[in-house]
Design a protein around this motif. Structure first.
Motif, PDB file in Angstrom:
ATOM      1  N   LEU A  61      47.583  29.980 -25.758  1.00 30.37           N
ATOM      2  CA  LEU A  61      47.645  30.579 -24.426  1.00 30.37           C
ATOM      3  C   LEU A  61      47.024  29.654 -23.384  1.00 30.37           C
ATOM      4  O   LEU A  61      47.524  29.537 -22.256  1.00 30.37           O
ATOM      5  N   SER A  62      45.950  28.965 -23.755  1.00 29.39           N
ATOM      6  CA  SER A  62      45.321  28.012 -22.829  1.00 29.39           C
ATOM      7  C   SER A  62      46.271  26.858 -22.520  1.00 29.39           C
ATOM      8  O   SER A  62      46.394  26.428 -21.366  1.00 29.39           O
ATOM      9  N   ILE A  63      46.949  26.356 -23.545  1.00 29.81           N
ATOM     10  CA  ILE A  63      47.914  25.275 -23.329  1.00 29.81           C
ATOM     11  C   ILE A  63      49.062  25.761 -22.461  1.00 29.81           C
ATOM     12  O   ILE A  63      49.554  25.031 -21.573  1.00 29.81           O
ATOM     13  N   ALA A  64      49.514  26.996 -22.675  1.00 30.51           N
ATOM     14  CA  ALA A  64      50.606  27.542 -21.872  1.00 30.51           C
ATOM     15  C   ALA A  64      50.216  27.648 -20.398  1.00 30.51           C
ATOM     16  O   ALA A  64      51.014  27.316 -19.509  1.00 30.51           O
ATOM     17  N   VAL A  65      49.001  28.102 -20.140  1.00 33.69           N
ATOM     18  CA  VAL A  65      48.524  28.167 -18.749  1.00 33.69           C
ATOM     19  C   VAL A  65      48.438  26.764 -18.161  1.00 33.69           C
ATOM     20  O   VAL A  65      48.842  26.518 -17.013  1.00 33.69           O
ATOM     21  N   PHE A  66      47.945  25.827 -18.941  1.00 33.88           N
ATOM     22  CA  PHE A  66      47.811  24.448 -18.478  1.00 33.88           C
ATOM     23  C   PHE A  66      49.174  23.845 -18.147  1.00 33.88           C
ATOM     24  O   PHE A  66      49.326  23.115 -17.155  1.00 33.88           O
ATOM     25  N   LEU A  67      50.190  24.156 -18.944  1.00 35.36           N
ATOM     26  CA  LEU A  67      51.520  23.582 -18.733  1.00 35.36           C
ATOM     27  C   LEU A  67      52.306  24.298 -17.637  1.00 35.36           C
ATOM     28  O   LEU A  67      53.246  23.726 -17.086  1.00 35.36           O
ATOM     29  N   SER A  68      51.950  25.535 -17.331  1.00 33.25           N
ATOM     30  CA  SER A  68      52.671  26.281 -16.300  1.00 33.25           C
ATOM     31  C   SER A  68      52.091  26.078 -14.911  1.00 33.25           C
ATOM     32  O   SER A  68      52.745  26.418 -13.915  1.00 33.25           O
ATOM     33  N   GLU A  69      50.892  25.535 -14.823  1.00 36.63           N
ATOM     34  CA  GLU A  69      50.263  25.257 -13.540  1.00 36.63           C
ATOM     35  C   GLU A  69      50.351  23.757 -13.245  1.00 36.63           C
ATOM     36  O   GLU A  69      50.557  22.942 -14.138  1.00 36.63           O
ATOM     37  N   ASN A  70      50.175  23.395 -11.998  1.00 34.30           N
ATOM     38  CA  ASN A  70      50.274  21.995 -11.603  1.00 34.30           C
ATOM     39  C   ASN A  70      48.915  21.300 -11.616  1.00 34.30           C
ATOM     40  O   ASN A  70      48.499  20.687 -10.627  1.00 34.30           O
ATOM     41  N   PHE A  71      48.222  21.405 -12.752  1.00 35.44           N
ATOM     42  CA  PHE A  71      46.961  20.695 -12.883  1.00 35.44           C
ATOM     43  C   PHE A  71      47.187  19.187 -12.996  1.00 35.44           C
ATOM     44  O   PHE A  71      46.345  18.394 -12.572  1.00 35.44           O
ATOM     45  N   LEU A  72      48.301  18.807 -13.599  1.00 37.78           N
ATOM     46  CA  LEU A  72      48.662  17.410 -13.791  1.00 37.78           C
ATOM     47  C   LEU A  72      50.062  17.168 -13.233  1.00 37.78           C
ATOM     48  O   LEU A  72      50.819  18.120 -13.029  1.00 37.78           O
ATOM     49  N   PRO A  73      50.436  15.915 -13.003  1.00 36.76           N
ATOM     50  CA  PRO A  73      51.802  15.631 -12.543  1.00 36.76           C
ATOM     51  C   PRO A  73      52.844  16.143 -13.526  1.00 36.76           C
ATOM     52  O   PRO A  73      52.596  16.250 -14.726  1.00 36.76           O
ATOM     53  N   LEU A  74      54.013  16.464 -12.989  1.00 36.50           N
ATOM     54  CA  LEU A  74      55.076  17.051 -13.787  1.00 36.50           C
ATOM     55  C   LEU A  74      55.475  16.192 -14.989  1.00 36.50           C
ATOM     56  O   LEU A  74      55.657  16.741 -16.085  1.00 36.50           O
ATOM     57  N   PRO A  75      55.633  14.867 -14.866  1.00 42.30           N
ATOM     58  CA  PRO A  75      55.992  14.070 -16.056  1.00 42.30           C
ATOM     59  C   PRO A  75      54.965  14.179 -17.183  1.00 42.30           C
ATOM     60  O   PRO A  75      55.338  14.216 -18.361  1.00 42.30           O
ATOM     61  N   ARG A  93      52.974  16.770 -17.767  1.00 40.19           N
ATOM     62  CA  ARG A  93      53.104  18.107 -18.358  1.00 40.19           C
ATOM     63  C   ARG A  93      54.330  18.209 -19.250  1.00 40.19           C
ATOM     64  O   ARG A  93      54.295  18.835 -20.304  1.00 40.19           O
ATOM     65  N   GLN A  94      55.415  17.592 -18.845  1.00 39.86           N
ATOM     66  CA  GLN A  94      56.620  17.618 -19.670  1.00 39.86           C
ATOM     67  C   GLN A  94      56.412  16.860 -20.976  1.00 39.86           C
ATOM     68  O   GLN A  94      56.912  17.281 -22.030  1.00 39.86           O
ATOM     69  N   PHE A  95      55.672  15.763 -20.920  1.00 38.47           N
ATOM     70  CA  PHE A  95      55.387  15.009 -22.141  1.00 38.47           C
ATOM     71  C   PHE A  95      54.517  15.826 -23.090  1.00 38.47           C
ATOM     72  O   PHE A  95      54.784  15.887 -24.300  1.00 38.47           O
ATOM     73  N   ILE A  96      53.484  16.472 -22.554  1.00 40.70           N
ATOM     74  CA  ILE A  96      52.612  17.303 -23.395  1.00 40.70           C
ATOM     75  C   ILE A  96      53.406  18.475 -23.973  1.00 40.70           C
ATOM     76  O   ILE A  96      53.262  18.816 -25.163  1.00 40.70           O
ATOM     77  N   ARG A  97      54.263  19.081 -23.175  1.00 36.78           N
ATOM     78  CA  ARG A  97      55.090  20.181 -23.657  1.00 36.78           C
ATOM     79  C   ARG A  97      56.002  19.718 -24.793  1.00 36.78           C
ATOM     80  O   ARG A  97      56.151  20.410 -25.812  1.00 36.78           O
ATOM     81  N   PHE A  98      56.599  18.546 -24.637  1.00 34.97           N
ATOM     82  CA  PHE A  98      57.467  18.018 -25.686  1.00 34.97           C
ATOM     83  C   PHE A  98      56.685  17.777 -26.973  1.00 34.97           C
ATOM     84  O   PHE A  98      57.158  18.094 -28.076  1.00 34.97           O
ATOM     85  N   MET A  99      55.483  17.241 -26.875  1.00 37.38           N
ATOM     86  CA  MET A  99      54.683  16.950 -28.061  1.00 37.38           C
ATOM     87  C   MET A  99      54.252  18.235 -28.768  1.00 37.38           C
ATOM     88  O   MET A  99      54.238  18.303 -30.005  1.00 37.38           O
ATOM     89  N   VAL A 100      53.910  19.264 -27.990  1.00 37.08           N
ATOM     90  CA  VAL A 100      53.504  20.533 -28.602  1.00 37.08           C
ATOM     91  C   VAL A 100      54.684  21.182 -29.309  1.00 37.08           C
ATOM     92  O   VAL A 100      54.569  21.652 -30.456  1.00 37.08           O
ATOM     93  N   GLU A 101      55.838  21.215 -28.657  1.00 33.45           N
ATOM     94  CA  GLU A 101      57.009  21.824 -29.272  1.00 33.45           C
ATOM     95  C   GLU A 101      57.520  21.005 -30.443  1.00 33.45           C
ATOM     96  O   GLU A 101      58.214  21.537 -31.319  1.00 33.45           O
ATOM     97  N   LEU A 102      57.201  19.717 -30.478  1.00 31.98           N
ATOM     98  CA  LEU A 102      57.607  18.881 -31.598  1.00 31.98           C
ATOM     99  C   LEU A 102      56.918  19.307 -32.890  1.00 31.98           C
ATOM    100  O   LEU A 102      57.434  19.057 -33.991  1.00 31.98           O
ATOM    101  N   LEU A 103      55.778  19.976 -32.775  1.00 36.02           N
ATOM    102  CA  LEU A 103      55.083  20.456 -33.970  1.00 36.02           C
ATOM    103  C   LEU A 103      55.937  21.451 -34.753  1.00 36.02           C
ATOM    104  O   LEU A 103      55.803  21.558 -35.975  1.00 36.02           O
TER     105      LEU A 103
END
Length: 320
Positions: free
Chosen positions: A100-114, A116-126
């Motif tokens: 849930l913490s990762i989901a909040v982090f990825l849905s907010e603009n804490f970091l630049p979009l690229p 966040r997309q890279f982190i999202r890809f790595m998490v879903e790759l699991l």
């Protein structure tokens, strides 16, 4: 006027050659749905048929028995039931806050979009990693860590039943940690989609009332996305209950009843995977009886989760 003229306001000529065409797409969808239900009924019927000798012989005592001894014809699954529920609940306990913490982090603009997309890809790759690879990774990485730090826990907190020693590498805690990593992508992906789907007007309204960013996230966005978060929890719990290979490699496959997280345990799916190949006679029926119980547990979790989900959705729209 001629006889073939059409009066003003009257309907046009009727095409008597028109015939309604059959809706093949609708028929295909109905056929696929019916086949799915029939296949499920066939699977359940076959399992019940194979399990009936054990059901007739052991009855409900099968659920309360603590011994599993094929040589003596004694079968009980109480330790396995406890191991199945405990490993799944522990996996959710570890994975839900992190996911849930990762989901909040990825849905907010804490970091630049690229980023966040890279982190999202790595998490879903699991989610694409095979279960046996998780098992091998757990053997070489998680087992030594649990054995090392579990000994410290047993030394400091051994007076508590949950941390009673000795600390084994292949244990309930080891399997739960790996299960948490396996269900993490499911929790993260579904929760993130639910958070992103929250209407922007709710966020803007919270800001207009003077709420801070974290007050908006915790007080508005997370409660609104609660149905999706509940759905991710249900799906993750169901996968954790049915996971087989990684759990069979890490949990220790012990039929002994123990309340310690540092002791070996077992699950219904691991029991089936480890013993079915060499089973014969009444042991086959006993294993199929265990499979029936696993199906019932999974259905119960889904039904309970659906009830919680509907209750959550009603509370969000102000219904009782």
């Amino acid at each position: 006027m001629g006889g073939n003229s059409i009066a003003k306001g009257s309907p046009g000529p009727i095409n008597r050659g028109y015939r309604p065409r059959p809706d093949f797409f609708r028929f295909s969808c109905f056929l696929a749905s019916a086949l799915t239900v029939a296949l499920l009924a066939l699977i359940l019927g076959e399992i019940l048929y194979k399990a009936w000798p054990a059901i007739n012989k052991f009855g409900l005592g099968f659920l309360s028995g603590v011994q599993w001894s094929p040589n003596r014809g004694v079968f009980g699954v109480l330790p396995v039931l406890i191991g199945t529920a405990a490993s799944s609940l522990l996996a959710l306990l570890f994975a839900l806050p992190l996911g849930l913490s990762i989901a909040v982090f990825l849905s907010e603009n804490f970091l630049p979009l690229p980023v966040r997309q890279f982190i999202r890809f790595m998490v879903e790759l699991l989610a694409a990693i095979p279960s046996v690879v998780y098992g091998l990774w757990g053997i070489f990485v998680v087992v030594p860590l649990v054995q090392q730090y579990g000994a410290v826990l047993a030394d400091k907190l051994g007076f508590l039943p949950l941390f009673a020693g000795p600390a084994y590498g292949n244990s309930l805690l080891t399997a739960s940690l790996v299960l948490a990593l396996m269900v993490l992508p499911t929790i993260t992906a579904i929760s993130r989609n639910s958070l992103v789907a929250v209407p922007p007007t709710l966020r803007e309204g919270a800001y207009a009332l003077g709420a801070t960013r974290w007050e908006t996230i915790l007080g508005v966005i997370l409660p609104t996305a609660a149905p999706g978060i509940v759905a991710s929890t249900i799906l993750s719990f169901g996968r954790a209950m049915g996971e087989t290979m990684a759990v069979a490699m890490l949990i220790g496959n012990s039929q002994r009843l123990s309340w310690s997280l540092l002791s070996p345990s077992n699950t219904l799916s691991a029991l089936l995977a480890n013993q079915f190949a060499e089973a014969e006679g009444i042991q086959v029926s006993a294993l199929m009886y265990a499979a029936v119980i696993l199906v019932i547990m999974t259905l119960a979790v889904n039904i309970a989760g659906e009830a919680v989900l509907r209750r959550t959705q009603r509370s969000l729209v102000g219904l009782k």
